[in-house]
Design a protein around this motif. Structure first.
Motif, PDB file in Angstrom:
ATOM      1  N   ILE A 172      26.657 -62.837  68.033  1.00  0.00           N
ATOM      2  CA  ILE A 172      26.302 -63.519  66.791  1.00  0.00           C
ATOM      3  C   ILE A 172      27.314 -63.165  65.705  1.00  0.00           C
ATOM      4  O   ILE A 172      27.843 -64.035  64.994  1.00  0.00           O
ATOM      5  CB  ILE A 172      24.872 -63.131  66.362  1.00  0.00           C
ATOM      6  CG1 ILE A 172      23.856 -63.752  67.335  1.00  0.00           C
ATOM      7  CG2 ILE A 172      24.582 -63.581  64.936  1.00  0.00           C
ATOM      8  CD1 ILE A 172      22.443 -63.231  67.163  1.00  0.00           C
ATOM      9  N   GLU A 173      27.618 -61.891  65.605  1.00  0.00           N
ATOM     10  CA  GLU A 173      28.560 -61.403  64.607  1.00  0.00           C
ATOM     11  C   GLU A 173      29.940 -62.050  64.796  1.00  0.00           C
ATOM     12  O   GLU A 173      30.566 -62.541  63.855  1.00  0.00           O
ATOM     13  CB  GLU A 173      28.645 -59.877  64.749  1.00  0.00           C
ATOM     14  CG  GLU A 173      29.808 -59.210  64.082  1.00  0.00           C
ATOM     15  CD  GLU A 173      29.534 -58.936  62.616  1.00  0.00           C
ATOM     16  OE1 GLU A 173      28.523 -59.460  62.101  1.00  0.00           O
ATOM     17  OE2 GLU A 173      30.324 -58.222  62.002  1.00  0.00           O
ATOM     18  N   ALA A 231      29.848 -65.749  63.851  1.00  0.00           N
ATOM     19  CA  ALA A 231      29.807 -65.926  62.402  1.00  0.00           C
ATOM     20  C   ALA A 231      31.196 -65.720  61.822  1.00  0.00           C
ATOM     21  O   ALA A 231      31.636 -66.461  60.927  1.00  0.00           O
ATOM     22  CB  ALA A 231      28.809 -64.951  61.773  1.00  0.00           C
ATOM     23  N   THR A 282      28.730 -71.773  63.593  1.00  0.00           N
ATOM     24  CA  THR A 282      27.272 -71.690  63.410  1.00  0.00           C
ATOM     25  C   THR A 282      26.530 -72.005  64.698  1.00  0.00           C
ATOM     26  O   THR A 282      25.470 -71.438  64.956  1.00  0.00           O
ATOM     27  CB  THR A 282      26.755 -72.647  62.323  1.00  0.00           C
ATOM     28  OG1 THR A 282      27.510 -73.837  62.365  1.00  0.00           O
ATOM     29  CG2 THR A 282      26.840 -72.005  60.962  1.00  0.00           C
ATOM     30  N   VAL A 339      26.169 -68.823  66.444  1.00  0.00           N
ATOM     31  CA  VAL A 339      25.175 -67.959  65.796  1.00  0.00           C
ATOM     32  C   VAL A 339      23.770 -68.390  66.203  1.00  0.00           C
ATOM     33  O   VAL A 339      22.946 -67.581  66.639  1.00  0.00           O
ATOM     34  CB  VAL A 339      25.320 -68.011  64.261  1.00  0.00           C
ATOM     35  CG1 VAL A 339      24.173 -67.263  63.597  1.00  0.00           C
ATOM     36  CG2 VAL A 339      26.657 -67.428  63.833  1.00  0.00           C
TER      37      VAL A 339
END
Ligand SMILES: Nc1ncnc2c1ncn2[C@@H]1O[C@H](COP(=O)(O)OP(=O)(O)OP(=O)(O)O)[C@@H](O)[C@H]1O
Ligand SMILES: [Mg+2]
Lengths: 275, 263
Positions: free
Chosen positions: B218-219, B222, B227, B230
């Protein structure tokens, strides 16, 4: 007519005296509950009582007079503030062996089925059983719980739970049975049936029973002696020996003049002002 | 046996709960899909179809499995360890109330600490590998076990314990037959709350230092303004939490049958 019995005097009828033959003896017992920020609450006052090895004693008294408290003291669950409690002649320390208690409130293990709850009494009794399953089956049969062996307490009625508790007590097989309103949640028919069974078991194998009840007729029907307590602080106001011969017949006994006479006396004792 | 809720619903001609839930989720997804494509919001909130597409490519490349396994191992170990430490400790605290009283302020102090802030410290102590993530998860969940188990032991009917002592039951008998069964519902609740917290712990630790795991994924997404990446990570985390919850509920049903249907 009722009799005020001071601590040491035997009063109207002779209280069994040979100390060695008594399985329970209370000498001048006071019990007070500690209360935060208040005076301790005196619940039982100067109570002296002995119960013979094969004697069936019933205790009657108004609600809150300390009947359950006396049983707790006999079983070692609490220490008297003053006085002594002896079991088989020895002062109670810890929890005495061979004393079985049936609480007023339901104390079945909710995660154990009917058979498992009864089996706990058997396991803790310490008598190895040849066939524990058969013993449990007999008790289930005796208490009319057939078909509910595998049920959990949450699926039983209040009266059925009391019967399971009685089964656990009988499975524990104590020499001294303390029964705190064991049939309180039962209808009069079941009560009569279980009372008769209890007498049958006890007559076959005598032991000490202290039976608390608020039902005077039940007390007189079952017991050798009925002990009457005053309102709090509970004192023994009278004791009645029930000389009606055994085996007793639940229905017939109710028209026996001795039976009705003693019941009336106990009614009077209970109405008696305390001071 | 009483009727289950769904049976009753079916009899009354109502749509069963499962179907209702599926409908609700479909409606929400449709709103998301349409809203996002009609308002050019795709950059900010992505779109369900893009996420599905991404999920498929990640499954095919094995990337999803790698990240998912990493996070599950971290969170699972943290949860397990917290249970193994927290359950006996919770029972012990109730058995020795004076010790409990003595250490209570310390425990509450540690509990009040924002443990997320400890992550850098954990990495300093045990390195950037698995251990720091497990430690992080553990530190999130341990208090849940401790408090639930203590409360569970405290709520055991005093008369039940008194009755056991009149029958002179040994301490181990009481522990096995009364205390442990009595706290099973409390432990299950702790696990239920703990799953979410363990995942948070693992993901937070991954954000701070890692090279795999859903948090790290996710990091990284981002950082690339991806998106869809994410949201894909978030959706997978959500699915894990939902699945775990479902498993606990069905375990509860089996383990707590003695409670009956009356609830
Ligand atoms: N743990 C306790 N702490 C303080 N007071 C208590 C406690 N247990 C009982 N009491 C008080 O002691 C008194 C006697 O209680 P006990 O339960 O012995 O009465 P009882 O004669 O068994 O009454 P009942 O017939 O209603 O069961 C009551 O007034 C009760 O409020
Ligand atoms: Mg009582």
């Amino acid at each position: 007519m009722s009799v005020q019995i001071p601590a040491a005097s035997p009063g109207e009828m002779a209280v069994p005296s040979a100390a060695a033959a008594d399985s329970i003896a209370l000498h001048g017992v006071d019990i007070a509950y500690e209360r935060e920020g208040q005076e301790p609450l005196l619940v039982v006052e100067n109570c002296s009582l002995s119960v013979g090895r094969e004697e069936f004693v019933a205790i009657v008294g108004p609600s809150g007079c300390g009947k359950s408290t006396v049983l707790r003291a006999i079983s070692g669950l609490l220490r008297p503030t003053r006085g002594k409690v002896l079991i088989h002649g020895n002062e109670v320390v810890g929890h005495p062996a061979g004393v079985g208690f049936m609480f007023q409130r339901d104390t079945l293990l909710p995660w154990c089925s009917v058979e498992e709850n009864i089996a706990i009494g058997l396991e803790l009794s310490g008598n190895p059983q040849k066939d524990p399953q058969a013993t449990i089956r007999d008790l289930v049969q005796l208490l009319g719980l057939n078909g509910f062996e595998k049920s959990y307490p949450s699926a039983l009625s209040g009266g059925m739970r009391q019967r399971v508790s009685l089964g656990r007590l009988l499975a524990y097989h104590p020499d001294v049975m303390l029964m705190d309103e064991p049939f309180g949640a039962l209808d009069s028919l079941t009560k009569a049936v279980l009372g008769r069974e209890l007498l049958r078991i006890w007559e076959a194998e005598r032991r000490s029973i202290v039976f608390v009840t608020h039902d005077i007729e039940e007390a007189v029907y079952l017991a050798d002696r009925v002990v009457v307590f005053s309102p709090r602080p509970g004192r023994i106001v009278a004791q009645h020996r029930i000389d009606i011969p055994r085996p007793r017949e639940a229905r017939a006994i109710r028209s026996d003049p001795r039976f009705t006479h003693i019941c009336e006396q106990i009614w009077d004792d209970l109405k008696l002002p305390t001071h | 046996m009483a009727l289950e809720n769904t049976d009753i619903a079916a009899r009354k001609g109502r749509v069963p709960m499962v179907a209702q839930r599926i409908i609700l989720i479909s409606v929400l997804l449709t709103i998301w899909e349409l809203g996002s494509s009609l308002t050019e919001g795709e950059f900010w909130v992505s779109r369900p179809l893009l996420i599905v597409e991404r999920l498929i490519t990640m499954i095919q490349s094995g990337e999803l499995l790698r990240h998912l396994t990493a996070t599950l191992v971290e969170a699972g170990s943290g949860l397990l360890l917290a249970g193994l430490v927290g359950i006996p400790l919770g029972i012990a605290l109730e058995r020795f109330p004076r010790v409990a009283k003595l250490v209570e302020p310390i425990i509450m102090g540690l509990y009040g600490l924002p443990r997320v802030a400890l992550a850098p410290l954990f990495i300093l102590w045990v390195g950037i590998g698995l251990a720091s993530k497990v430690l992080m998860s553990f530190s999130m969940v341990i208090f849940v076990f401790l408090m639930n188990v203590s409360e569970g032991v405290r709520s055991i009917d005093k008369d039940m314990l008194d009755l056991m002592s009149t029958m002179r039951a040994s301490r181990s008998f009481v522990t096995r037959r009364v205390v442990l069964p009595a706290i099973v519902p409390w432990i299950l609740t702790a696990i239920r709350i703990g799953v979410g917290l363990a995942l948070i712990g693992a993901v937070v630790a991954e954000l701070i230092g890692s090279n795999q795991g859903l948090g790290w994924f996710i990091e990284k997404s981002a950082g690339r303004l991806d998106t869809t990446g994410v949201f894909t990570g978030l959706i997978v985390l959500m699915a894990v939490a939902m699945l775990a919850n479902f498993m606990i509920v069905s375990a509860e049903r089996r383990l707590l049958r003695w409670r009956g249907n009356s609830r």
